[in-house]
Enzyme design. Structure first.
Site, short mmCIF file in Angstrom:
data_model
loop_
_atom_site.label_atom_id
_atom_site.label_comp_id
_atom_site.label_asym_id
_atom_site.label_seq_id
_atom_site.Cartn_x
_atom_site.Cartn_y
_atom_site.Cartn_z
N GLU A 14 -5.85 -12.50 -13.26
CA GLU A 14 -5.02 -12.30 -12.32
C GLU A 14 -4.35 -13.76 -11.64
O GLU A 14 -3.62 -13.53 -10.83
CB GLU A 14 -5.78 -11.57 -11.11
CG GLU A 14 -6.23 -10.17 -11.62
CD GLU A 14 -7.36 -9.73 -10.35
OE1 GLU A 14 -6.87 -8.83 -9.69
OE2 GLU A 14 -8.55 -10.12 -10.60
N CYS A 31 -3.43 -3.49 -16.46
CA CYS A 31 -3.75 -2.49 -15.51
C CYS A 31 -3.17 -2.54 -14.09
O CYS A 31 -3.39 -1.90 -13.30
CB CYS A 31 -5.24 -2.43 -15.32
SG CYS A 31 -5.90 -3.79 -14.48
N HIS A 79 0.92 -1.43 0.02
CA HIS A 79 0.09 0.06 0.06
C HIS A 79 0.96 1.36 0.01
O HIS A 79 0.60 2.17 -0.52
CB HIS A 79 -0.95 0.00 1.20
CG HIS A 79 -2.31 -0.77 1.05
ND1 HIS A 79 -2.76 -1.35 2.08
CD2 HIS A 79 -2.70 -1.20 -0.07
CE1 HIS A 79 -3.87 -2.06 1.81
NE2 HIS A 79 -3.95 -1.86 0.31
N ASN A 107 -0.07 -7.55 -10.73
CA ASN A 107 0.53 -7.47 -9.50
C ASN A 107 0.05 -8.77 -8.95
O ASN A 107 1.03 -9.68 -8.20
CB ASN A 107 -0.06 -6.56 -8.61
CG ASN A 107 0.15 -5.17 -8.81
OD1 ASN A 107 0.98 -4.89 -9.73
ND2 ASN A 107 -0.49 -4.04 -8.45
N ASP A 108 -1.22 -9.38 -9.04
CA ASP A 108 -1.72 -10.59 -8.62
C ASP A 108 -1.20 -11.56 -9.28
O ASP A 108 -0.87 -12.73 -9.02
CB ASP A 108 -3.26 -10.65 -8.41
CG ASP A 108 -3.74 -10.12 -7.00
OD1 ASP A 108 -3.05 -10.41 -6.04
OD2 ASP A 108 -4.74 -9.43 -7.08
#
Length: 518
Positions: free
Chosen positions: A410, A481, A189, A433-434
């Protein structure tokens, strides 16, 4: 001019654009617990526990009200953790049953919750680090001390910390030139918030906490290099070079395209209408979780319609991601039970398996907002794994008059079935990311595994390439994305693989546009 100390280099993981230099100011240590007091009035101590937690939640909500949408989203989630009735009950039980004073009761309750989250691994283990920050703030409130936070020495500085909580990152003031942390990962984060602000940031930089306050350092948010012991003239040279780079990038405009004229749509990732910025060709990822976080009851149909319509009225096509709940985004109104491995559990579209009404209500609101604004709206679902899931989602989207339905890629299973997915939907959007986390079995928050989470890893690129090739065969768009889309070193690789659009934090668009044009 003499150096403050011999020049040396430290290496971490760069997670943002830009370079700068300035004096180090280290983050203050959390409050130290004094020796336990003998409790003579348990009722008063229990009241002190409640007062400290109320003050903590109120402080986080105040910060959320003044933060951008993405920062507010995270701060609201932290406020919800601070207001957890189970946490309060556990702390009060330590007063009543164990005779602890308020600060020690809070410390014990937060410690128990931290251990429980850390044992779960994955996203929830990363949330354990957030609990450390909440614990420090609650204990400080119980001791009558100011809540810990970012120092303000009265001049521009580079903030150095062992780690930085999202609550602090979201509230960084204009005097903070850059951020360097000893721990943390590239998709934490803190990293995402810093990147969204355009703040040069390096994480997982071993040894940086040993650099004395006042030492002038240079920070390169791209390469992850931290140069220790610059002179004042050298520091000014770094800042001036970065200013020229930013001015040059800001002067660029127009759609994205490669040097030979191949078009690549450059889109924005946003959390609400407050994040809309000029300079992109639309919104490639509208995260809708912001409207749902921290609520005991779901937002009404009217609330949802108004929030979506405000984004749709901003102009340009908008791709809406339906509610991505679960793991690090627990939503109280869903009432989902705890899971032994939440990163592999009920999250994203899988919530529909147990609570189908939530998705239906959201699709109804999106459709009404799209009709009211006449906007070009597309809708995609997160955490899709099978063609059957994709087909069911697309059917429900189209039944409401929304023309284009897509899915996020993902998990490796989705990438391996890209052709089958595209037979059911109109587009794919790869969440790197995932996808990296699940491909390499590497916690995306783990600083020691950042090399495995590098978006340029061949195995990850191969999966992205499979999706892009499937899109070319089907004649349908495939975008990215994830954070990789905003990396100027990786974006050309993605385009070379056949990706048709890149969606990123607005601050990343100019540097990616330039990288593609070169």
């Amino acid at each position: 001019m003499r150096r403050s100390m011999p020049e040396a280099a430290l290496k971490g993981v760069g997670v943002s654009q830009g370079r700068t230099a300035g004096p180090v100011v280290r983050m203050a240590a959390p409050p130290v617990l004094p020796a336990p007091r003998r409790v003579t009035d348990p009722g008063a101590e229990a009241a002190a526990v409640a007062k400290a937690l109320d003050a903590l939640a109120a402080d986080l909500e105040r910060r959320a009200a003044h933060a951008g949408a993405e920062g507010a989203e995270i701060l609201e989630a932290l406020a919800m953790m601070a207001a957890d009735p189970q946490l309060r009950e556990q702390a009060e039980a330590h007063v009543r049953d164990d005779g602890l004073d308020a600060p020690h009761a809070l410390d014990a309750a937060f410690s128990a919750h931290r251990e429980a989250l850390a044992a779960l691994g994955g996203y929830l283990a990363e949330r354990a680090a957030d609990l450390d920050d909440l614990r420090s703030r609650a204990v400080a409130a119980a001791l009558g001390l100011p809540m810990p936070g970012v120092p303000d020495p009265g001049h521009p500085f580079v903030l150095v910390a062992a780690d930085l909580a999202p609550a602090d990152t979201a509230g960084l003031g204009p005097r903070v030139l850059a951020l360097v942390t000893e721990r943390g990962g590239p998709t934490s984060h803190t990293a995402i918030l810093a990147r969204g602000r355009g703040l040069p940031t390096v994480v997982a930089c071993a040894g940086v906490m040993d650099v004395p306050d006042g030492t002038v350092i240079g920070v390169d948010g791209v390469t992850g290099e931290v140069t220790v012991g610059l002179t004042g003239a050298e520091a000014e040279g770094v800042r001036e070079s970065d200013r020229r780079d930013r001015e040059r990038l800001a002067a660029g405009a127009g759609p994205g395209r490669t040097a030979d004229g191949h078009p690549v749509r450059l889109l924005h990732n946003i959390g609400s209408a407050a994040d809309l910025r000029p300079g992109a060709e639309g919104v490639g990822l509208f995260r809708t979780e912001f409207l749902f976080l921290g609520r005991r009851l779901p937002p009404s149909h009217e609330e949802q319609v108004a929030a979506y319509a405000e984004v749709f009225a901003g102009g340009g096509p908008v791709t809406v991601r339906t509610l991505d709940a679960g793991t690090d985004k627990p939503l109280p109104f869903l009432g989902l039970p705890a899971e032994p491995n939440p990163a592999l559990g009920v999250r994203g579209l899988r919530v529909d398996r147990v609570l189908p009404g939530v998705l239906d209500a959201q699709l109804d609101a999106i459709a009404e907002a799209a009709r009211a604004t006449g906007a070009d709206v597309r809708v995609m679902a997160p955490m899709v794994t099978t063609a059957r899931e994709a087909a069911d989602f697309a059917r429900r989207v189209r039944a409401r008059g929304i023309a284009r339905a897509g899915v996020m890629v993902e998990v490796p299973a989705a990438a391996l079935q890209a052709d089958e997915l595209l037979a059911e939907v109109d587009f794919l959007s790869v969440g790197t990311n995932d996808l990296a986390q699940y491909t390499f079995a590497a916690d995306r928050q783990h600083p020691g595994l950042s090399d495995l989470l590098d978006p340029a890893q061949p195995a990850l690129l191969r999966l992205v390439g499979m999706c892009a090739e499937a899109g070319l065969r089907a004649g349908k768009p495939v975008g990215v994305c994830g954070e990789a889309a905003g990396d100027p070193a990786v974006a050309p690789l993605l385009v070379g693989l056949g990706v048709s659009s890149l969606s990123m934090a607005p601050v990343c668009v100019p540097v990616v546009r330039e990288a593609l044009a070169a």
